[in-house]
Design a protein around this motif. Structure first.
Motif, short mmCIF file in Angstrom:
data_model
loop_
_atom_site.label_atom_id
_atom_site.label_comp_id
_atom_site.label_asym_id
_atom_site.label_seq_id
_atom_site.Cartn_x
_atom_site.Cartn_y
_atom_site.Cartn_z
N LEU A 33 0.83 -1.19 0.00
CA LEU A 33 0.00 0.00 0.00
C LEU A 33 0.87 1.25 0.00
O LEU A 33 2.03 1.21 0.39
CB LEU A 33 -0.91 -0.01 1.23
N CYS A 34 0.29 2.37 -0.40
CA CYS A 34 1.08 3.59 -0.53
C CYS A 34 1.51 4.16 0.82
O CYS A 34 2.38 5.02 0.87
CB CYS A 34 0.37 4.63 -1.38
N ASN A 35 0.96 3.67 1.92
CA ASN A 35 1.41 4.11 3.24
C ASN A 35 2.52 3.20 3.79
O ASN A 35 2.92 3.33 4.94
CB ASN A 35 0.24 4.20 4.22
N GLY A 36 3.00 2.27 2.96
CA GLY A 36 4.11 1.41 3.35
C GLY A 36 3.70 0.10 3.98
O GLY A 36 4.54 -0.74 4.28
N VAL A 37 2.42 -0.13 4.18
CA VAL A 37 1.93 -1.37 4.78
C VAL A 37 1.91 -2.46 3.70
O VAL A 37 1.53 -2.21 2.56
CB VAL A 37 0.51 -1.17 5.35
N VAL A 38 2.33 -3.66 4.08
CA VAL A 38 2.23 -4.82 3.20
C VAL A 38 1.10 -5.70 3.74
O VAL A 38 1.14 -6.11 4.91
CB VAL A 38 3.55 -5.63 3.15
N THR A 43 -4.46 -12.24 5.72
CA THR A 43 -4.92 -11.07 6.47
C THR A 43 -3.89 -10.55 7.47
O THR A 43 -4.18 -9.63 8.22
CB THR A 43 -6.28 -11.26 7.18
N GLY A 44 -2.69 -11.11 7.47
CA GLY A 44 -1.61 -10.55 8.28
C GLY A 44 -1.09 -9.29 7.59
O GLY A 44 -1.32 -9.07 6.40
N GLU A 45 -0.37 -8.46 8.35
CA GLU A 45 0.14 -7.20 7.81
C GLU A 45 1.54 -6.94 8.37
O GLU A 45 1.84 -7.28 9.50
CB GLU A 45 -0.77 -6.04 8.21
N LEU A 46 2.37 -6.31 7.55
CA LEU A 46 3.68 -5.86 7.96
C LEU A 46 3.69 -4.35 7.85
O LEU A 46 3.40 -3.79 6.79
CB LEU A 46 4.76 -6.46 7.06
N LEU A 47 3.97 -3.68 8.96
CA LEU A 47 3.97 -2.22 9.00
C LEU A 47 5.35 -1.69 8.61
O LEU A 47 6.35 -2.40 8.74
CB LEU A 47 3.59 -1.74 10.41
#
Length: 65
Positions: A33-38, A43-47
């Motif tokens: 995502l454009c805010n740097g989140v993967v 449904t897991g996420e990497l900030l």
């Protein structure tokens, strides 16, 4: 990082996963995502700061009973 108007939510905003997608790799199961989140298919996420959001898939009603 975001240049959209209005700007996408920051990586630590409650609705951070609604930011615009910059890159998609559906074959590998992730979206940047454009805010740097993967976001991952599970449904897991990497900030962007290295933080992790554990998968948070909904529990089917039959399993919750």
């Amino acid at each position: 990082m975001c240049r959209h108007e209005p700007a996408c939510p920051t990586a630590h905003a409650a609705d951070h996963d609604t930011a615009a997608a910059l890159a998609r790799h559906d074959d590998q199961g992730w979206v940047l995502l454009c805010n740097g989140v993967v976001l991952f298919d599970d449904t897991g996420e990497l900030l962007p700061d290295g933080g992790v959001v554990a998968p948070h898939r909904p529990v089917p009603a039959s399993a919750a009973a």
